[in-house]
Design a protein around this motif. Structure first.
Motif, PDB file in Angstrom:
ATOM      1  N   GLY A  31       0.769  -1.235   0.000  1.00 29.69           N
ATOM      2  CA  GLY A  31       0.000   0.000   0.000  1.00 29.69           C
ATOM      3  C   GLY A  31       0.796   1.278   0.000  1.00 29.69           C
ATOM      4  N   ASP A  36      -1.154   3.550  -5.113  1.00 28.85           N
ATOM      5  CA  ASP A  36      -1.975   3.388  -3.912  1.00 28.85           C
ATOM      6  C   ASP A  36      -2.330   4.746  -3.317  1.00 28.85           C
ATOM      7  OD1 ASP A  36      -2.181   0.381  -2.925  1.00 28.85           O
ATOM      8  OD2 ASP A  36      -0.176   0.613  -3.742  1.00 28.85           O
ATOM      9  N   HIS A 234      -3.967  -7.607   4.469  1.00 29.72           N
ATOM     10  CA  HIS A 234      -2.964  -6.605   4.131  1.00 29.72           C
ATOM     11  C   HIS A 234      -2.197  -7.115   2.910  1.00 29.72           C
ATOM     12  CE1 HIS A 234       0.610  -3.913   5.581  1.00 29.72           C
ATOM     13  NE2 HIS A 234      -0.052  -3.379   4.574  1.00 29.72           N
ATOM     14  N   PHE A 235      -2.661  -6.770   1.741  1.00 29.72           N
ATOM     15  CA  PHE A 235      -2.115  -7.312   0.499  1.00 29.72           C
ATOM     16  C   PHE A 235      -0.740  -6.716   0.199  1.00 29.72           C
ATOM     17  CE2 PHE A 235      -6.527  -8.307   0.131  1.00 29.72           C
ATOM     18  CZ  PHE A 235      -6.597  -9.447  -0.655  1.00 29.72           C
ATOM     19  N   SER A 238      -0.819  -4.638  -3.286  1.00 28.31           N
ATOM     20  CA  SER A 238      -2.085  -3.901  -3.259  1.00 28.31           C
ATOM     21  C   SER A 238      -2.235  -2.968  -4.453  1.00 28.31           C
ATOM     22  CB  SER A 238      -2.207  -3.106  -1.958  1.00 28.31           C
ATOM     23  OG  SER A 238      -1.186  -2.135  -1.868  1.00 28.31           O
TER      24      SER A 238
END
Length: 349
Positions: A31, A36, A234-235, A238
């Motif tokens: 992120g 992001d 929590h990628f 992301s």
């Protein structure tokens, strides 16, 4: 004639293109990439204020984490009896919020009745360890039966929440469909009416797999990153969720797709009103239509290629289908075509 679910539809080409565009190269993970951050800023612009945004992979994760963010020992969240939280999350909200309960509240046409909510909150007095603690209220917009909370309804529920010092959560799996139907802004449908947290859905409206949890006050999200990490949302990459949202918001695509789905729903409802075989159980407001029909008619429609689900009548509505009839749910999407709807209309004319 695919009316089973908007989850059955694929991804819009522009969203797929954005995913491909962002597959190459190296960018910071978890992120922290420029993409992001740019998408987080877009969320702030859409909601017309600084918000805290957290990407997750599913609506179930978004809803469950929303409740976990304001969980209390012995806590309970009040929501409509037919809410997705209660009927379709397989206990995930309770599990992820460490055993907090969901307290059903009745109300017609899929919406909590304000007086019923007030009555449900009254016995939950602070300090009564036998009952437990009220910890929040959740509304679904659009509801599970395709109806909507008007802005005044949301404001009234929020005012009651403030009386009890409770946060108000909005399950927005079909957020865009509700928004275009009401003809208002995201700010008007949320924080200006007192909504604190939104489960913001994109998957049902043309994304591949893109959901977000949006806190209207970033201070409420102070410890949330730890909750998200603990439940494996929590990628690392992301950027691929961000890439979907970048295309989703670009040029107002998200509103265009929702408006199309709603228009196809209205077109489908028009055919049902004109039919001598089917009737509407109630008027649709978003992209879900609920017709009643003889069971033998349902079988014939399926044989002719129509795909839809039988549906259980909502608790508060009483008996919707007569003997020998069935209630069905039909859902339109960004990928539904006028030809599909009209071919179905010809079958039921």
């Amino acid at each position: 004639m695919h009316f089973a679910s908007d989850n059955w539809a694929g991804a819009h080409p522009k969203i797929a293109e954005s995913l491909v565009k962002n597959t190459g190269g190296f960018v910071p993970a978890y992120g922290s990439s420029a993409l992001d951050k740019a998408v987080e800023q877009t969320f702030c612009e859409i909601f017309e204020r600084e918000v805290a945004v957290f990407f997750v992979g599913t609506g179930t994760a978004a809803n469950s984490l929303a409740l976990a963010s304001f969980a209390r020992p012995g806590g309970m969240t009040f929501t409509h009896r037919e809410a997705h939280l209660i009927g379709d999350e397989a206990g995930a909200p309770e599990f992820i919020s460490a055993g907090a309960r969901l307290r059903p509240v009745d109300g017609p046409t899929g919406r909590m009745d304000l007086n019923n909510l007030r009555s449900a909150l009254e016995p939950v007095t602070p300090g009564n360890v036998f009952i437990g603690q009220a910890m929040g209220v959740s509304i679904t917009q659009a509801t599970e039966i395709g109806t909507l909370y008007e802005l005044a309804d949301i404001a009234a529920i929020s005012a009651l929440c403030r009386e009890h010092d409770l946060p108000l959560h909005m399950d927005g799996a079909r957020f865009a469909n509700a928004l275009v139907s009401l003809g208002c802004s995201p700010a008007d449908m949320t924080w200006r009416q007192g909504v604190d947290i939104v489960s913001f859905g994109g998957t049902k409206n043309g994304c591949w797999c893109a959901e977000a949890l949006v806190f209207m006050d970033p201070a409420r999200a102070e410890g949330f990153p730890f909750l998200r990490k603990r439940v494996a949302q929590h990628f690392s990459k992301s950027r691929f969720i961000a890439a979907q949202f970048e295309a989703y918001f670009g040029g107002g695509l998200w509103l265009e797709l929702a408006a199309h789905a709603n228009a196809m729903s209205a077109r489908l409802a028009g055919h049902i009103r004109a039919s001598k075989q089917l009737r509407l159980a109630w008027e649709p407001r978003a992209n879900e239509v609920f017709p009643v029909m003889p069971r033998e008619t349902a079988a014939k429609l399926r044989e002719a290629g129509a795909v839809f689900h039988d549906w259980r009548a909502p608790h508060f509505e009483g008996r919707v289908a007569a003997e020998g009839e069935s209630l069905a749910r039909m859902v339109t999407s960004f990928a539904t075509t006028p030809d599909e709807v009209d071919r179905f209309g010809a079958l039921i004319a």
